[in-house]
Design an enzyme around this catalytic site. Structure first.
Site, PDB file in Angstrom:
ATOM      1  N   LYS A 129       0.575  -1.414  -0.396  1.00 20.12           N
ATOM      2  CA  LYS A 129       0.129   0.038   0.088  1.00 20.12           C
ATOM      3  C   LYS A 129       0.760   1.428  -0.032  1.00 20.12           C
ATOM      4  O   LYS A 129       0.440   1.937  -0.222  1.00 20.12           O
ATOM      5  CB  LYS A 129      -0.939  -0.066   0.987  1.00 20.12           C
ATOM      6  CG  LYS A 129      -1.711  -0.935   1.337  1.00 20.12           C
ATOM      7  CD  LYS A 129      -3.128  -0.943   1.198  1.00 20.12           C
ATOM      8  CE  LYS A 129      -4.109  -1.631   1.458  1.00 20.12           C
ATOM      9  NZ  LYS A 129      -5.066  -1.735   1.677  1.00 20.12           N
ATOM     10  N   LYS A 177      -4.653  -8.398  -6.509  1.00 20.31           N
ATOM     11  CA  LYS A 177      -6.041  -8.764  -5.955  1.00 20.31           C
ATOM     12  C   LYS A 177      -7.208  -7.826  -6.108  1.00 20.31           C
ATOM     13  O   LYS A 177      -6.983  -6.290  -6.633  1.00 20.31           O
ATOM     14  CB  LYS A 177      -6.204  -9.263  -4.132  1.00 20.31           C
ATOM     15  CG  LYS A 177      -6.189  -7.690  -3.187  1.00 20.31           C
ATOM     16  CD  LYS A 177      -6.050  -8.502  -2.184  1.00 20.31           C
ATOM     17  CE  LYS A 177      -5.995  -6.955  -1.025  1.00 20.31           C
ATOM     18  NZ  LYS A 177      -7.511  -7.413  -0.130  1.00 20.31           N
ATOM     19  N   LYS A 237     -11.268  -3.006  -2.770  1.00 20.04           N
ATOM     20  CA  LYS A 237     -12.008  -1.607  -2.869  1.00 20.04           C
ATOM     21  C   LYS A 237     -11.686  -0.151  -3.317  1.00 20.04           C
ATOM     22  O   LYS A 237     -11.999   0.369  -4.531  1.00 20.04           O
ATOM     23  CB  LYS A 237     -12.785  -1.296  -1.812  1.00 20.04           C
ATOM     24  CG  LYS A 237     -12.997  -2.472  -0.871  1.00 20.04           C
ATOM     25  CD  LYS A 237     -13.918  -1.456   0.461  1.00 20.04           C
ATOM     26  CE  LYS A 237     -13.996  -2.268   1.608  1.00 20.04           C
ATOM     27  NZ  LYS A 237     -12.797  -2.555   2.109  1.00 20.04           N
TER      28      LYS A 237
HETATM   29  N1  AQP Z   1      -9.363  -9.706  -3.363  1.00 22.33           N
HETATM   30  C1  AQP Z   1     -10.261 -10.678  -2.389  1.00 22.33           C
HETATM   31  N2  AQP Z   1     -10.678 -12.120  -1.903  1.00 22.33           N
HETATM   32  C2  AQP Z   1     -10.073 -12.724  -1.125  1.00 22.33           C
HETATM   33  N3  AQP Z   1     -10.480 -11.759  -0.361  1.00 22.33           N
HETATM   34  C3  AQP Z   1     -10.405 -10.780   0.144  1.00 22.33           C
HETATM   35  N4  AQP Z   1     -10.982  -9.736   0.615  1.00 22.33           N
HETATM   36  C4  AQP Z   1     -10.729  -8.404   0.317  1.00 22.33           C
HETATM   37  N5  AQP Z   1     -10.155  -8.269  -0.450  1.00 22.33           N
HETATM   38  C5  AQP Z   1     -10.177 -10.151  -1.215  1.00 22.33           C
HETATM   39  C6  AQP Z   1     -11.836 -10.199   2.683  1.00 22.33           C
HETATM   40  O1  AQP Z   1     -12.203  -9.160   2.470  1.00 22.33           O
HETATM   41  C7  AQP Z   1     -12.035  -8.939   3.919  1.00 22.33           C
HETATM   42  C8  AQP Z   1     -12.106  -7.778   4.148  1.00 22.33           C
HETATM   43  O2  AQP Z   1     -11.637  -7.267   4.068  1.00 22.33           O
HETATM   44  P1  AQP Z   1     -10.709  -5.693   4.310  1.00 22.33           P
HETATM   45  O3  AQP Z   1     -12.147  -4.655   3.632  1.00 22.33           O
HETATM   46  O4  AQP Z   1     -10.631  -4.891   5.597  1.00 22.33           O
HETATM   47  O5  AQP Z   1      -9.529  -4.910   4.043  1.00 22.33           O
HETATM   48  P2  AQP Z   1      -8.338  -5.759   2.901  1.00 22.33           P
HETATM   49  O6  AQP Z   1      -8.477  -6.641   2.646  1.00 22.33           O
HETATM   50  O7  AQP Z   1      -7.837  -4.399   1.823  1.00 22.33           O
HETATM   51  O8  AQP Z   1     -10.070  -4.848   1.587  1.00 22.33           O
HETATM   52  P3  AQP Z   1      -9.484  -4.657   0.289  1.00 22.33           P
HETATM   53  O9  AQP Z   1     -11.088  -4.793  -0.896  1.00 22.33           O
HETATM   54  O10 AQP Z   1      -8.492  -4.280  -0.581  1.00 22.33           O
HETATM   55  O11 AQP Z   1     -10.058  -2.906   0.702  1.00 22.33           O
HETATM   56  P4  AQP Z   1      -8.677  -1.394   0.600  1.00 22.33           P
HETATM   57  O12 AQP Z   1      -8.983  -1.168  -0.546  1.00 22.33           O
HETATM   58  O13 AQP Z   1      -9.303  -0.526   0.888  1.00 22.33           O
HETATM   59  O14 AQP Z   1      -7.208  -1.497   1.500  1.00 22.33           O
HETATM   60  C9  AQP Z   1     -11.128  -9.658   4.596  1.00 22.33           C
HETATM   61  O15 AQP Z   1     -11.297 -10.758   5.137  1.00 22.33           O
HETATM   62  C10 AQP Z   1     -10.618  -9.507   3.254  1.00 22.33           C
HETATM   63  O16 AQP Z   1      -9.351 -11.028   3.401  1.00 22.33           O
END
Ligand code: AQP
Length: 340
Positions: free
Chosen positions: A119, A202, A205
């Site tokens: 990040k 991956k 969001k």
């Molecule tokens: N691409 C993914 N595949 C499988 N699982 C995923 N998770 C996130 N992306 C994937 C799972 O969703 C849960 C919540 O994640 P989070 O929102 O707390 O944080 P993150 O993993 O950082 O999700 P994002 O979507 O990538 O958010 P941003 O872009 O804001 O950093 C977790 O259990 C995660 O494993």
């Protein structure tokens, strides 16, 4: 010292840092809903708003995002009568325990966290201290409830391992076995849903382009268009799952299909052996629309009454505090902090 036994308990969280994606749904939320009422003593699901602000969030977007994520969880089947559902900032014990853990975790451990490196990229100096310390707050989220199991996507595995290290170090340093050594639960075909435009990244969001992800609120046309434009290679689907080796984008679409249909990727390949993308992508889009549209509809209905969402979150926070307060009080006692 007698060995403490911990009731099997689930905790997991999700950041309101943007709209929910298909990755969040398949990697986490769908599985969380399926764990309710099973072998677990308690299932606790949290909208982790304090994690979201580790990167800039517009206050109005954060408020709406928190309600939208809560609506997404409710619409996906998280039932407040069966699970504790709340937003993190309403339970101050999370932050207090995180401070204790900041004093337990070592800099060397934090420096190994790949999510921070990804990040922060080349701009680590410009990131917030909160983004760097985030895994210690995540350990507090989990251990505050003595959670024994954490269902997460593959991307969070390292943070759960750090949680284990923090618990073990605390227990060792204070000569106690107060905190459980939590297990990550990472299973099913969609533990790492990939970006639709680049199969090496991956789905997130906060990814740059909307075309790289399926949002839980996308309409049928948008879902079809995104899958149609999803990057793939020219070869058709093979006869056996193993032959997908080295084809990241193809594997991703097969995994998504399997997770949505509740079948194995092997079964998907058996059904579509030899099919070209012109056949598979529309079938995948139809399946995604069938599964996601009712959830999006229910989310919209819930979002029409934000006061009701706030009421549910406040009620969940009350339940969470009842579990958290004694754990924090005991932690303070173990550490030697005087309480009047
Ligand atoms: N691409 C993914 N595949 C499988 N699982 C995923 N998770 C996130 N992306 C994937 C799972 O969703 C849960 C919540 O994640 P989070 O929102 O707390 O944080 P993150 O993993 O950082 O999700 P994002 O979507 O990538 O958010 P941003 O872009 O804001 O950093 C977790 O259990 C995660 O494993």
């Amino acid at each position: 010292m007698t060995e403490t036994t911990f009731a099997p308990r689930i905790f997991s969280g999700i950041k309101p840092s943007g709209g929910l994606t298909l990755g969040n749904y398949l990697g986490a939320i769908k599985r969380w809903a399926g764990m309710q009422g099973g072998e677990w003593d308690t299932t606790i699901y949290c909208v982790v708003d304090l994690h979201a602000i580790t990167v800039w969030q517009d206050p109005e977007d954060l408020r709406n995002g928190t309600r939208e994520v809560a609506a997404g969880l409710l619409a996906s089947g998280i039932d407040p009568a069966q699970s504790v559902l709340f937003n993190q900032s309403q339970v101050h014990e999370h932050v207090e325990l995180a401070w204790i853990f900041n004093c337990v975790a070592r800099l060397g451990w934090m420096n190994r966290m790949t999510q921070f490196k990804e990040k922060a990229g080349k701009n680590a100096e410009k990131q917030s201290l909160g983004l760097y310390a985030y895994p210690s707050l995540m350990a507090a989220d989990i251990l505050l409830y003595h959670a024994t199991h954490v269902p997460v996507g593959e991307d969070q595995k390292q943070h759960v391992e750090l949680t284990r290290d923090i618990a073990a170090r605390f227990n060792h340093d204070y000569g106690t076995d107060f905190f459980p050594i939590t297990e990550p639960v990472i299973d099913g075909p969609a533990t790492r849903v990939m970006n639709l435009r680049d199969g090496t990244k991956k789905m997130s969001k906060s990814g740059e382009s909307d075309m790289e992800r399926i949002n839980m609120t996308d309409d049928a046309d948008t879902i079809s268009r995104k899958f149609k434009k999803a990057r793939t290679d020219p070869a058709p689907l093979p006869d056996a799952f193993e032959e997908l080796e080295g084809r990241a984008e193809a594997t991703n679409l097969v995994d998504i299909y399997a997770a949505l249909a509740d079948i194995t990727p092997e079964e998907v390949v058996a059904e579509y052996a030899g099919a070209g993308w012109g056949q598979f992508k529309p079938a995948l889009a139809d399946l995604a629309v069938e599964k996601l549209s009712p959830i999006a509809g229910e989310m919209r209905r819930l979002m029409d009454d934000p006061a009701e969402i706030d009421r549910l979150l406040a009620h969940g926070a009350e339940q969470a505090r009842a579990l958290a307060a004694p754990v924090l009080a005991r932690t303070y006692e173990v550490v030697g902090l005087v309480r009047g």
